[in-house]
Write a protein that holds these residues in place. Structure first.
Motif, PDB file in Angstrom:
ATOM      1  N   LEU A 423       0.763  -1.217  -0.147  1.00 31.02           N
ATOM      2  CA  LEU A 423       0.041  -0.024  -0.011  1.00 31.02           C
ATOM      3  C   LEU A 423       0.846   1.383   0.143  1.00 31.02           C
ATOM      4  CD1 LEU A 423      -2.570   1.180   0.083  1.00 31.02           C
ATOM      5  CD2 LEU A 423      -2.575   1.243   2.707  1.00 31.02           C
ATOM      6  N   GLY A 424       2.129   1.312   1.057  1.00 34.40           N
ATOM      7  CA  GLY A 424       2.840   2.472   0.889  1.00 34.40           C
ATOM      8  C   GLY A 424       3.428   2.861  -0.374  1.00 34.40           C
ATOM      9  N   ARG A 425       4.027   1.546  -1.140  1.00 29.91           N
ATOM     10  CA  ARG A 425       4.497   2.161  -2.507  1.00 29.91           C
ATOM     11  C   ARG A 425       3.646   2.470  -3.279  1.00 29.91           C
ATOM     12  NH1 ARG A 425       6.582   0.752  -7.435  1.00 29.91           N
ATOM     13  NH2 ARG A 425       8.891   0.652  -7.556  1.00 29.91           N
ATOM     14  N   TRP A 426       2.318   2.011  -3.428  1.00 27.77           N
ATOM     15  CA  TRP A 426       1.239   2.681  -4.344  1.00 27.77           C
ATOM     16  C   TRP A 426       1.030   4.288  -3.946  1.00 27.77           C
ATOM     17  CZ3 TRP A 426      -3.411   4.741  -3.364  1.00 27.77           C
ATOM     18  CH2 TRP A 426      -4.285   5.194  -4.406  1.00 27.77           C
ATOM     19  N   VAL A 427       0.805   4.291  -2.585  1.00 25.97           N
ATOM     20  CA  VAL A 427       0.739   5.800  -2.235  1.00 25.97           C
ATOM     21  C   VAL A 427       1.902   6.718  -2.909  1.00 25.97           C
ATOM     22  CG1 VAL A 427       0.305   7.341  -0.058  1.00 25.97           C
ATOM     23  CG2 VAL A 427      -0.598   4.829  -0.305  1.00 25.97           C
ATOM     24  N   LEU A 428       2.984   6.177  -2.544  1.00 25.28           N
ATOM     25  CA  LEU A 428       4.141   7.024  -2.968  1.00 25.28           C
ATOM     26  C   LEU A 428       4.278   7.371  -4.235  1.00 25.28           C
ATOM     27  CD1 LEU A 428       6.920   8.113  -1.950  1.00 25.28           C
ATOM     28  CD2 LEU A 428       7.986   6.176  -2.230  1.00 25.28           C
ATOM     29  N   GLN A 429       3.960   6.266  -5.163  1.00 23.58           N
ATOM     30  CA  GLN A 429       4.025   6.527  -6.553  1.00 23.58           C
ATOM     31  C   GLN A 429       2.671   7.298  -6.846  1.00 23.58           C
ATOM     32  OE1 GLN A 429       2.799   2.893  -8.800  1.00 23.58           O
ATOM     33  NE2 GLN A 429       4.672   3.023 -10.243  1.00 23.58           N
ATOM     34  N   SER A 430       1.675   7.142  -6.429  1.00 20.88           N
ATOM     35  CA  SER A 430       0.571   8.061  -6.920  1.00 20.88           C
ATOM     36  C   SER A 430       0.715   9.342  -6.660  1.00 20.88           C
ATOM     37  CB  SER A 430      -0.743   7.396  -6.152  1.00 20.88           C
ATOM     38  OG  SER A 430      -0.933   6.075  -6.559  1.00 20.88           O
ATOM     39  N   ALA A 431       1.110   9.596  -5.287  1.00 24.23           N
ATOM     40  CA  ALA A 431       1.383  10.925  -4.904  1.00 24.23           C
ATOM     41  C   ALA A 431       2.643  11.657  -5.635  1.00 24.23           C
ATOM     42  CB  ALA A 431       1.798  10.882  -3.586  1.00 24.23           C
ATOM     43  N   CYS A 432       3.581  11.098  -6.116  1.00 23.69           N
ATOM     44  CA  CYS A 432       4.703  11.875  -6.724  1.00 23.69           C
ATOM     45  C   CYS A 432       4.249  12.012  -8.258  1.00 23.69           C
ATOM     46  CB  CYS A 432       5.973  10.741  -6.805  1.00 23.69           C
ATOM     47  SG  CYS A 432       6.972  10.683  -5.464  1.00 23.69           S
ATOM     48  N   ARG A 433       3.526  11.070  -8.798  1.00 23.98           N
ATOM     49  CA  ARG A 433       2.851  11.384 -10.128  1.00 23.98           C
ATOM     50  C   ARG A 433       2.020  12.500 -10.106  1.00 23.98           C
ATOM     51  NH1 ARG A 433       0.881   5.436 -11.918  1.00 23.98           N
ATOM     52  NH2 ARG A 433       3.001   4.353 -12.448  1.00 23.98           N
ATOM     53  N   GLN A 434       1.075  12.830  -8.905  1.00 18.10           N
ATOM     54  CA  GLN A 434       0.268  14.007  -8.852  1.00 18.10           C
ATOM     55  C   GLN A 434       0.985  15.223  -8.686  1.00 18.10           C
ATOM     56  OE1 GLN A 434      -3.301  14.237  -9.114  1.00 18.10           O
ATOM     57  NE2 GLN A 434      -2.556  15.951  -9.508  1.00 18.10           N
ATOM     58  N   ALA A 435       1.944  15.010  -7.825  1.00 17.88           N
ATOM     59  CA  ALA A 435       2.789  16.366  -7.647  1.00 17.88           C
ATOM     60  C   ALA A 435       3.380  16.607  -8.939  1.00 17.88           C
ATOM     61  CB  ALA A 435       4.016  15.788  -6.504  1.00 17.88           C
ATOM     62  N   ARG A 436       3.891  15.895  -9.832  1.00 19.83           N
ATOM     63  CA  ARG A 436       4.707  15.975 -11.011  1.00 19.83           C
ATOM     64  C   ARG A 436       3.448  16.829 -12.087  1.00 19.83           C
ATOM     65  NH1 ARG A 436       8.652  18.384 -13.559  1.00 19.83           N
ATOM     66  NH2 ARG A 436       9.201  17.334 -15.792  1.00 19.83           N
ATOM     67  N   ARG A 437       2.392  16.381 -11.982  1.00 20.53           N
ATOM     68  CA  ARG A 437       1.461  16.945 -12.674  1.00 20.53           C
ATOM     69  C   ARG A 437       1.071  18.371 -12.489  1.00 20.53           C
ATOM     70  NH1 ARG A 437      -2.337  13.135 -11.711  1.00 20.53           N
ATOM     71  NH2 ARG A 437      -1.305  11.803 -13.100  1.00 20.53           N
ATOM     72  N   TRP A 438       0.933  18.624 -11.089  1.00 19.82           N
ATOM     73  CA  TRP A 438       0.564  19.939 -10.718  1.00 19.82           C
ATOM     74  C   TRP A 438       1.824  20.878 -11.240  1.00 19.82           C
ATOM     75  CZ3 TRP A 438      -0.580  17.824  -5.430  1.00 19.82           C
ATOM     76  CH2 TRP A 438      -1.840  17.686  -4.925  1.00 19.82           C
ATOM     77  N   GLN A 439       3.065  20.446 -11.055  1.00 18.37           N
ATOM     78  CA  GLN A 439       4.220  21.223 -11.256  1.00 18.37           C
ATOM     79  C   GLN A 439       4.153  21.647 -12.951  1.00 18.37           C
ATOM     80  OE1 GLN A 439       7.774  19.177 -10.928  1.00 18.37           O
ATOM     81  NE2 GLN A 439       9.378  20.818 -11.034  1.00 18.37           N
ATOM     82  N   LEU A 440       3.746  20.547 -13.790  1.00 15.62           N
ATOM     83  CA  LEU A 440       3.803  20.773 -15.017  1.00 15.62           C
ATOM     84  C   LEU A 440       2.490  21.721 -15.722  1.00 15.62           C
ATOM     85  CD1 LEU A 440       4.688  17.348 -16.615  1.00 15.62           C
ATOM     86  CD2 LEU A 440       6.154  19.422 -16.396  1.00 15.62           C
ATOM     87  N   GLU A 441       1.303  21.252 -14.861  1.00 11.09           N
ATOM     88  CA  GLU A 441       0.294  22.189 -15.320  1.00 11.09           C
ATOM     89  C   GLU A 441      -0.077  23.551 -14.688  1.00 11.09           C
ATOM     90  OE1 GLU A 441      -3.122  19.700 -14.414  1.00 11.09           O
ATOM     91  OE2 GLU A 441      -2.551  18.019 -15.901  1.00 11.09           O
ATOM     92  N   HIS A 442       0.483  23.680 -13.339  1.00 12.15           N
ATOM     93  CA  HIS A 442       0.489  24.934 -12.460  1.00 12.15           C
ATOM     94  C   HIS A 442       1.763  25.259 -11.989  1.00 12.15           C
ATOM     95  CE1 HIS A 442      -3.734  24.232 -12.552  1.00 12.15           C
ATOM     96  NE2 HIS A 442      -3.667  22.879 -12.362  1.00 12.15           N
ATOM     97  N   PRO A 443       2.614  25.713 -12.685  1.00 10.88           N
ATOM     98  CA  PRO A 443       4.260  26.061 -12.442  1.00 10.88           C
ATOM     99  C   PRO A 443       4.228  27.055 -11.330  1.00 10.88           C
ATOM    100  CG  PRO A 443       3.833  26.739 -14.622  1.00 10.88           C
ATOM    101  CD  PRO A 443       2.716  25.982 -14.213  1.00 10.88           C
TER     102      PRO A 443
END
Length: 622
Positions: A423-443
């Motif tokens: 579960l922890g690996r899934w959360v870490l992976q999902s959260a990092c993907r979301q953070a990168r998406r925010w960074q690209l879409e809302h710099p």
């Protein structure tokens, strides 16, 4: 009458002697009563001289003739038995099934009859007898041929010795050789009989409840390991004796004797039939504890023991043996978990919570694969300017049965069974993907960082460093934008591999935060050795800052928080205050020097879309 009539017979109404195939065995005719037997060792002579008690009975059930062995068994001359009812002599009508089977043989509708029956010997002792009744072979053509029709041969075997041997064997089979108590087999036999007793079906009667004290000795294994099994067995026997005394003291004043059994190892049970209620069971448990706490003197060895007892009391109606024992076993576990040397009463609400916990535990791993988990994000806000600096990823379980569950409902379970790694690996992976998406879409400058909770078991049971490296490479997220949170108790109490892993992550550029700081070991020496970047103050301190809503602030909390903030800053660490709920708290925390705040004052945990709306909008409106 004891026993079940034996021997299948032909369908009712079938003639007693039907025509059969030519190969049917021919029976030698019985000599007619009164007829002279030309052979000195003929059938009649054998009948009369036999040591096996026997009688010839007519179709009406009256004795035609009996031998002396039967007369001796019944305590009267054989001649006196003639024309007496065989059923009356042997009390065959006492049981309906036996009487019916016997009559079926007399009327030719059954091939044989056998039952086990207790008789009273003329000398006054009781004996067990096996009574057998079979049709006699018919006399062929000739004188007196019709006189034999419908007659049966009745024989009686004294099986008292066999019965006694069977009882002895059953006693050995059903009793524990060490304590001489009933064993698990006999206990469940008795329990099943109690629960299936038809008199309990009437809920309006004075009966209908059953109770159980299920106990085991605390630390008994240590006795065996240190003093040997011989002393251990003596202790078990002495415990059994005290339990028996306790049950005997309680039984006569209540509803009768209780069954005390050894279920195995150091486990014992006291079954209370016709229970008077929970109070009776708790009184009995209290008596048992007091009795066992008295020292035992065993072959010069003086021992003191204690016990944990699970107490269950409930109506018989709707109760099964399996259900009762499961409840008792669960309650015994509670008693041990609560500190041992005590009794605990079964609590349906607590058990429901345990069952729910078990359900969640069994469903955790499949739930990750089924995609039942989601992540919400709570802003981490700069105390000085109110701008969102980062977010904490908080996992939620959208359970198909229990609805949306917060982490406190399942994370501890996941840590226990190891599913936290997956579960922890899934959360870490999902959260990092979301953070990168925010960074690209809302710099923004600086970009939003993501904070993810990590359980200490993830450090021990997986290659956390490698996992983080792979996820950062896959998502393209800069390591400086990832913050990993570990609880103070997990980090401060660790050594070796966890510290090495944290050091490697820190060298990678990942920030390490200590969550719930101030409530764990609080070993400040560790702060100089751990690669920590952030301290997150536990909400219990922040709550002491409230002045509004009638709350009374805690000067001590404010002093402690101020000291921790100053210490952190001197060590080059930043400080995040959790559970900020009021503007007054936020203002005092800002004045003390807290760097970031997190709590309902700013926002609850929300969906990713809501965070996107907050990025780059300036100070949050509170």
């Amino acid at each position: 009458m004891s026993g079940t009539p034996e021997g299948p017979g032909p369908t009712a109404g079938t003639p007693r002697h039907s025509a059969g195939p030519a190969t049917t065995e021919r029976h030698t005719p019985w000599p007619p009563v009164g007829a002279e037997c030309s052979e000195p060792h003929g059938y009649r002579a054998a009948f009369l001289a036999a040591t096996l008690p026997m009688a010839v009975v007519g179709h009406e059930g009256l004795v035609v003739t009996a031998n002396e062995a039967l007369g001796g068994l019944l305590g009267r001359p054989a001649s006196a038995l003639t024309n007496q009812s065989a059923a009356d002599l042997l009390d065959l009508a006492a049981d309906g099934r036996t009487w019916h089977a016997y009559r079926e043989v007399l009327h030719g509708r059954r091939s044989r009859f056998r039952c086990t029956h207790q008789l009273k010997h003329p000398d006054g002792r009781a004996l067990w007898a096996e009574v057998t009744v079979v049709p006699m072979p018919e006399q062929g053509a000739g004188a007196g041929a019709g006189s034999e029709r419908g007659r049966v041969l009745l024989s009686v075997s004294d099986i008292s010795d066999r019965r006694e041997l069977q009882n002895r064997l059953r006693h050995l089979q059903m009793h524990d050789p060490v304590t001489r108590l009933p064993n698990r087999t006999l206990f469940f036999e008795r329990l099943t009989a109690v629960l299936e007793n038809p008199r309990y079906d009437d809920s309006t009667s004075g009966h209908g409840r059953v109770g159980l004290c299920y106990l085991d000795l605390d630390g008994f294994k240590a006795v065996n390991d240190t003093m040997g099994h011989r002393i251990g067995d003596r202790l078990l026997a002495a415990v059994a004796a005290r339990l028996t005394d306790c049950a005997a003291q309680d039984g006569p004043h209540r509803s009768g004797a209780h069954l005390v059994a050894r279920l195995g190892g150091d486990e014992f049970a006291i079954l209370v039939e016709d229970s008077a209620g929970t109070q009776q069971l708790t009184d009995l448990a209290r008596t048992v504890l007091a009795a066992l706490q008295q020292p035992f003197d065993l072959a010069g060895q003086r021992l003191s023991v204690s016990a944990s007892i699970g107490v269950v009391e409930r109506p018989v109606a709707g109760t099964s043996a399996t259900g009762l024992m499961q409840a008792a076993d669960t309650t015994l576990y509670w008693a041990k978990a609560d500190g041992k040397a005590r009794w605990t009463v079964f609590d349906p609400e607590r058990n429901a919570h345990r069952m729910t916990r078990q359900t969640l535990s069994s469903n955790l791993r499949p739930a990750v694969e089924r995609g039942e988990f989601t992540i919400e994000y709570q802003p981490l806000v700069g105390m000085a300017d109110g701008v969102v600096r980062g977010v904490e990823a908080l996992v939620r379980w959208n359970h198909p049965q229990f609805g949306m569950l917060s982490p406190n409902r399942f994370v501890a379970i996941a840590e226990e069974d190891g599913s936290i790694v997956q579960l922890g690996r899934w959360v870490l992976q999902s959260a990092c993907r979301q953070a990168r998406r925010w960074q690209l879409e809302h710099p923004t400058d600086p970009p939003l960082f993501i904070s993810v909770n990590v359980a200490v078991r993830q450090v021990w049971d997986s290659d956390l460093v490698n996992d983080v490296a792979e996820i950062l490479a896959e998502t393209g997220l800069d390591p400086s934008l990832l913050q990993l949170e570990l609880t103070e108790s997990a980090v401060m109490g660790s050594a070796g591999r966890p510290i090495q892993a944290l050091q490697s992550l820190s060298e990678m550029g990942v920030r390490i935060a200590i969550d719930d700081f101030g409530t764990g070991y609080s070993n400040l020496a560790y702060l100089s050795r751990l690669p920590v970047s952030v301290l997150k103050l536990d909400g219990s301190f922040v709550r002491g800052f409230r002045y509004d809503d009638g709350a009374h602030p805690s000067p001590a909390d404010e002093t402690i928080v101020e000291a921790m903030v100053q210490l952190a800053h001197r060590l080059g660490l930043t400080v995040t205050a959790e559970c900020v709920e009021t503007a007054g708290q936020a203002e005092r925390l800002r004045r003390i020097g807290c760097d970031t705040g997190q709590g309902w004052l700013y926002s609850r945990a929300v969906a990713p879309e809501r965070i996107a709306e907050l990025i780059g909008t300036g100070p949050m409106q509170v």
